[in-house]
Enzyme design. Structure first.
Site, PDB file in Angstrom:
ATOM      1  N   LYS A  37       0.867  -1.226   0.008  1.00  0.00           N
ATOM      2  CA  LYS A  37       0.354  -0.088   0.040  1.00  0.00           C
ATOM      3  C   LYS A  37       0.840   1.272  -0.043  1.00  0.00           C
ATOM      4  O   LYS A  37       0.283   2.273  -0.527  1.00  0.00           O
ATOM      5  CB  LYS A  37      -1.170  -0.057   1.138  1.00  0.00           C
ATOM      6  CG  LYS A  37      -2.108  -1.068   1.136  1.00  0.00           C
ATOM      7  CD  LYS A  37      -3.202  -0.761   2.016  1.00  0.00           C
ATOM      8  CE  LYS A  37      -4.310  -1.669   1.823  1.00  0.00           C
ATOM      9  NZ  LYS A  37      -5.346  -1.646   2.981  1.00  0.00           N
ATOM     10  N   LYS A  82      -4.876 -10.062  -6.718  1.00  0.00           N
ATOM     11  CA  LYS A  82      -6.008 -10.525  -5.893  1.00  0.00           C
ATOM     12  C   LYS A  82      -7.316  -9.610  -6.295  1.00  0.00           C
ATOM     13  O   LYS A  82      -7.286  -8.393  -6.568  1.00  0.00           O
ATOM     14  CB  LYS A  82      -5.749 -10.693  -4.525  1.00  0.00           C
ATOM     15  CG  LYS A  82      -5.821  -9.234  -3.885  1.00  0.00           C
ATOM     16  CD  LYS A  82      -5.837  -9.373  -2.202  1.00  0.00           C
ATOM     17  CE  LYS A  82      -5.825  -8.059  -1.528  1.00  0.00           C
ATOM     18  NZ  LYS A  82      -6.179  -7.927  -0.065  1.00  0.00           N
ATOM     19  N   LYS A 124     -11.300  -4.450  -3.575  1.00  0.00           N
ATOM     20  CA  LYS A 124     -12.057  -3.218  -3.887  1.00  0.00           C
ATOM     21  C   LYS A 124     -11.587  -2.063  -4.389  1.00  0.00           C
ATOM     22  O   LYS A 124     -12.034  -1.072  -4.972  1.00  0.00           O
ATOM     23  CB  LYS A 124     -12.530  -2.795  -2.505  1.00  0.00           C
ATOM     24  CG  LYS A 124     -13.233  -4.132  -1.564  1.00  0.00           C
ATOM     25  CD  LYS A 124     -13.469  -3.612  -0.245  1.00  0.00           C
ATOM     26  CE  LYS A 124     -12.812  -4.379   0.848  1.00  0.00           C
ATOM     27  NZ  LYS A 124     -13.670  -4.954   1.791  1.00  0.00           N
TER      28      LYS A 124
HETATM   29  P1  TYM Z   1     -10.754  -6.904   4.026  1.00  0.00           P
HETATM   30  O1  TYM Z   1     -11.834  -6.076   4.168  1.00  0.00           O
HETATM   31  O2  TYM Z   1      -9.683  -6.414   2.901  1.00  0.00           O
HETATM   32  O3  TYM Z   1     -10.982  -8.460   3.485  1.00  0.00           O
HETATM   33  C1  TYM Z   1     -12.113  -8.900   4.123  1.00  0.00           C
HETATM   34  C2  TYM Z   1     -11.957 -10.433   4.073  1.00  0.00           C
HETATM   35  O4  TYM Z   1     -11.956 -10.820   2.880  1.00  0.00           O
HETATM   36  C3  TYM Z   1     -10.728 -11.497   2.544  1.00  0.00           C
HETATM   37  N1  TYM Z   1     -10.272 -11.370   0.934  1.00  0.00           N
HETATM   38  C4  TYM Z   1     -10.101 -12.337   0.124  1.00  0.00           C
HETATM   39  N2  TYM Z   1     -10.109 -13.680   0.377  1.00  0.00           N
HETATM   40  C5  TYM Z   1      -9.811 -14.327  -0.869  1.00  0.00           C
HETATM   41  N3  TYM Z   1      -9.579 -13.637  -2.088  1.00  0.00           N
HETATM   42  C6  TYM Z   1      -9.511 -12.349  -2.008  1.00  0.00           C
HETATM   43  N4  TYM Z   1      -9.495 -11.889  -3.608  1.00  0.00           N
HETATM   44  C7  TYM Z   1      -9.740 -11.491  -1.191  1.00  0.00           C
HETATM   45  N5  TYM Z   1      -9.912 -10.166  -0.912  1.00  0.00           N
HETATM   46  C8  TYM Z   1     -10.377 -10.192   0.430  1.00  0.00           C
HETATM   47  C9  TYM Z   1      -9.657 -10.953   3.364  1.00  0.00           C
HETATM   48  O5  TYM Z   1      -8.582 -11.827   3.530  1.00  0.00           O
HETATM   49  C10 TYM Z   1     -10.413 -10.830   4.680  1.00  0.00           C
HETATM   50  O6  TYM Z   1     -10.365 -12.047   5.342  1.00  0.00           O
HETATM   51  N6  TYM Z   1      -7.400  -5.932   7.739  1.00  0.00           N
HETATM   52  C11 TYM Z   1      -8.620  -6.859   7.180  1.00  0.00           C
HETATM   53  C12 TYM Z   1      -9.973  -6.444   8.162  1.00  0.00           C
HETATM   54  C13 TYM Z   1      -9.718  -6.537   9.514  1.00  0.00           C
HETATM   55  C14 TYM Z   1      -9.679  -7.971  10.205  1.00  0.00           C
HETATM   56  C15 TYM Z   1      -9.506  -7.650  11.453  1.00  0.00           C
HETATM   57  C16 TYM Z   1      -9.799  -9.122   9.810  1.00  0.00           C
HETATM   58  C17 TYM Z   1      -9.538  -5.616  10.571  1.00  0.00           C
HETATM   59  N7  TYM Z   1      -9.324  -6.241  11.563  1.00  0.00           N
HETATM   60  C18 TYM Z   1      -9.193  -8.672  12.544  1.00  0.00           C
HETATM   61  C19 TYM Z   1      -9.595 -10.346  10.849  1.00  0.00           C
HETATM   62  C20 TYM Z   1      -9.364 -10.073  12.194  1.00  0.00           C
HETATM   63  C21 TYM Z   1      -9.213  -6.328   5.897  1.00  0.00           C
HETATM   64  O7  TYM Z   1      -8.680  -5.366   5.414  1.00  0.00           O
HETATM   65  O8  TYM Z   1      -9.755  -7.448   5.354  1.00  0.00           O
END
Ligand code: TYM
Length: 338
Positions: A114, A200, A203
């Site tokens: 990022k 990947k 969004k």
């Molecule tokens: P975020 O919002 O980017 O994504 C949410 C969840 O979706 C999964 N994910 C994917 N899995 C497979 N293929 C993809 N292309 C893909 N894009 C997203 C992510 O692995 C995630 O599980 N930092 C985290 C949010 C968060 C969090 C936490 C997660 C904040 N605190 C505590 C677990 C525990 C995030 O930005 O995920």
């Protein structure tokens, strides 16, 4: 068993989030037994680590909460809330900032991706982001944290922080934090962009064509699948034949995840076929699986007060559950006299 996981409420929920994480949340929720608990939250505090529009964040939080319910998260069984209504997340992050090391954070691949070449211009929040993520799960004594492959490194860091905090400030027989286990679903742990099989699905990709949003209608889904990047070869009959064909592998992975099988079984059915046949079958399968979700989502979005009420109830429960651990952390650090 305590399951905790979060998602950023930025933009629309897409197929990668659904197959990589949310579907697994629902399955864990549905398999919960007496005495076990699930906490799912919208990581709105994380969302301010990068430039954002406040009005959009507000709307995104509401929509994402509705989307989770539409996917099957049941707020009467799971605690569903947004971080910003539970101040303990930000408080514990500060307490953990004393334990987390700069070197650990510097090694995070998400930070490197990022920030790119402009590290100096990033917010402090983007750098400290994984410490907040550690606070998110440690607050609730999470045992299991279902995430996609890309978040595994952050959870390993959460374990390191918990371990060091326990070592430095707690006695061995009364640790303050439980070490959480990241659980990556075996299927569809990583769903890639429809335009580039090596990036990947995300969004933040500027191209709408790169992802399937859960609000996409049947026409949009079919169009995106037909236009998905592929190569000219037919599908192989065995998985080994997908090596060095990231786009083909991605579409087969998606098909397998949606139909609850594996790549080998998809290739038994479609091996030797070209994409002219496979893509429409994949599009139909997606429409079939996603349309009940998008239908329910539209209904929920028609009643925003109900979603607000769900989040308020969830936040009240979360505040109560978080309190003992937060107090224990203050005490361990010598910040409370009693
Ligand atoms: P975020 O919002 O980017 O994504 C949410 C969840 O979706 C999964 N994910 C994917 N899995 C497979 N293929 C993809 N292309 C893909 N894009 C997203 C992510 O692995 C995630 O599980 N930092 C985290 C949010 C968060 C969090 C936490 C997660 C904040 N605190 C505590 C677990 C525990 C995030 O930005 O995920």
């Amino acid at each position: 068993m305590r399951v905790v996981s979060g998602i950023q409420p930025t933009g629309n929920l897409h197929l990668g989030n659904y197959l990589g994480a949310i579907r697994n949340w629902v399955r864990m929720q549905d398999a919960m037994e007496e005495g076990q608990e699930c906490f799912f939250f919208l990581a709105d505090l994380h969302a301010i680590s990068q430039p954002h529009d406040p009005a959009e964040l507000k709307r995104g939080t509401l929509e994402m909460a509705a989307a989770l319910v539409a996917c099957g998260i049941d707020p009467t069984r799971s605690t569903l809330f947004n971080q910003a209504q539970v101040p303990a997340h930000a408080e514990l992050q500060w307490l953990l900032n004393g334990t987390a090391r700069m070197g650990w954070l510097n090694r995070m691949t998400q930070w490197k991706d990022k920030a790119g070449k402009n590290r100096e211009g990033q917010s402090v929040a983007l750098f400290g982001y994984p410490v907040l993520q550690a606070a998110d799960v440690l607050l609730y004594q999470a045992t299991h944290v279902p995430v996609g492959e890309d978040q595994k490194q952050h959870l390993e860091l959460a374990r390191d922080i918990a371990q060091k905090f326990n070592n430095d400030f707690a006695s061995e027989d009364a640790p303050v934090f439980t070490l959480p286990e990241p659980t990556v679903p075996p299927q569809a742990a990583r769903i890639m962009s429809l335009r580039n099989g090596s990036a990947k699905m995300s969004k933040s990709d500027p191209s709408e064509m790169s992802r399937i949003a859960l609000v996409d209608d049947a026409d949009a889904i079919m169009k995106k699948v037909r236009k998905a990047k592929t190569d000219p070869e037919p599908l192989p009959s065995e998985e080994a034949g997908l090596e060095d064909r990231p786009e083909a592998l991605n579409l087969v992975t998606i098909y397998a995840a949606l139909s609850d099988t594996d790549a080998a079984s998809v290739l038994r059915d479609f091996g030797g076929e070209g994409f002219g046949k496979f893509k429409p079958a994949l599009g139909e399968l997606m429409i079939d699986k996603l349309s009940p979700i998008s239908q329910r989502l539209r209904e929920l979005l028609a009643d925003p007060e109900e979603i607000d009420a769900i989040l308020a109830r969830g936040a009240a429960k979360a505040r109560e559950s978080a309190a003992p651990t937060l107090t224990a952390a203050y005490q361990a650090l010598g910040l409370l006299r009693h």
